[in-house]
Write an enzyme that holds these catalytic residues in place. Sequence first.
Site, PDB file in Angstrom:
ATOM      1  CG  ASP A  74      -0.314   0.188   2.582  1.00 50.36           C
ATOM      2  OD1 ASP A  74       0.684  -0.156   2.620  1.00 50.36           O
ATOM      3  OD2 ASP A  74      -1.289  -0.069   3.529  1.00 50.36           O
ATOM      4  CB  SER A  75       4.645   1.818  -0.116  1.00 56.67           C
ATOM      5  OG  SER A  75       4.847   0.475  -1.127  1.00 56.67           O
ATOM      6  CG  ASP A 106       0.580  -4.109   2.047  1.00 54.18           C
ATOM      7  OD1 ASP A 106       0.581  -4.926   2.838  1.00 54.18           O
ATOM      8  OD2 ASP A 106       1.141  -3.346   1.884  1.00 54.18           O
ATOM      9  CE  LYS A 119       3.269  -6.164   3.730  1.00 52.42           C
ATOM     10  NZ  LYS A 119       2.866  -5.131   4.427  1.00 52.42           N
ATOM     11  CD  GLU A 163       0.597  -1.406   7.837  1.00 53.28           C
ATOM     12  OE1 GLU A 163       0.699  -0.635   8.840  1.00 53.28           O
ATOM     13  OE2 GLU A 163       1.235  -1.194   6.741  1.00 53.28           O
ATOM     14  CD  GLU A 195       7.943  -0.356   7.079  1.00 53.96           C
ATOM     15  OE1 GLU A 195       6.790  -1.123   7.068  1.00 53.96           O
ATOM     16  OE2 GLU A 195       7.938   0.724   6.895  1.00 53.96           O
TER      17      GLU A 195
HETATM   18  O1  KIV Z   1       3.515  -1.155   1.807  1.00 53.02           O
HETATM   19  C1  KIV Z   1       4.790  -1.472   1.552  1.00 53.02           C
HETATM   20  O2  KIV Z   1       5.580  -1.398   0.510  1.00 53.02           O
HETATM   21  C2  KIV Z   1       5.199  -2.431   2.577  1.00 53.02           C
HETATM   22  C3  KIV Z   1       6.521  -2.924   2.602  1.00 53.02           C
HETATM   23  C4  KIV Z   1       7.584  -1.471   3.001  1.00 53.02           C
HETATM   24  C5  KIV Z   1       7.052  -3.661   3.669  1.00 53.02           C
HETATM   25  O3  KIV Z   1       4.564  -2.805   3.411  1.00 53.02           O
END
Ligand code: KIV
Length: 261
Positions: free
Chosen positions: A40-41, A79, A107, A109, A176
């Site tokens: 989600d980056s 994510d 994934k 968090e 992280e």
């Molecule tokens: O969103 C993302 O890119 C991430 C990585 C930084 C692990 O969660």
Amino acid sequence: MKDFREMKRRGEKITALTAYDYPTARLLDESGIDIILVGDSVGMVVLGYSDTTRVTLQEMLHHTRAVARGVKHALLVADMPIHTYDTPDQAVKTAKQFVEIGAQAVKLEGGANHVAEIEAITQAGIPFMAHIGMLPQSVREEGGYKVKGRTQSEAEALIADARAVEKAGAFSVVLEIVVAEIARQITNAIDIPTIGIGSGEHCDGQILVTHDLIGLFPWFTPKFVSPAARVAEEIRRAATAFIERTRSGNALSNPSRASSE
Ligand code: KIV
């Protein structure tokens, strides 16, 4: 799916990078990366948001579809964005939407506070990657991106989180910005691989945001990243050359090529 626990047992490092579009996914896949994460980056390095808390499920699904078209070998992890896994039922529903469009794992968090959601996902047969330490989706409550594991109580909580996500069925866990020594202790405490980002060299693997690795988001680079390329500079150079050529009337320097395309 590769046996990532077996890679950890053999001491073979796991490699992971993010992708948000078809060409990047295909290039990373062709390079032999083990895991591609549609992180989600994307919200920050592609969509221009100030953090990841504005990323929507529809945006994540859109980018995951594009990435899925480019991935043949790597494990494709997606994510789950903020507030799409607030209950076990919602978490499974969201995870299934990603799997339907080509993600092989998801994934979210959180650690011990999300065991119920993680168990629901893994019991639904969906491979799950955990993410503990600094949690970008909580950046507003945390007041910034802060290193985790500096105090004894934080370190103990992180080890408890790692054990909890392993027990809940995660096949790996992202750490992280965790203090390197604590990341080492977590890595030794669990059988699933730790994938570090800014958490030192003792993790079982490493993940980076590809834009940071290749210098494609020059306005901000995390302290722990040494870019391996300067793609933003190349784009500026090519664009400037094109602008100068066009303005000087030399745009079609090779007309035969232009007409054959
Ligand atoms: O969103 C993302 O890119 C991430 C990585 C930084 C692990 O969660």
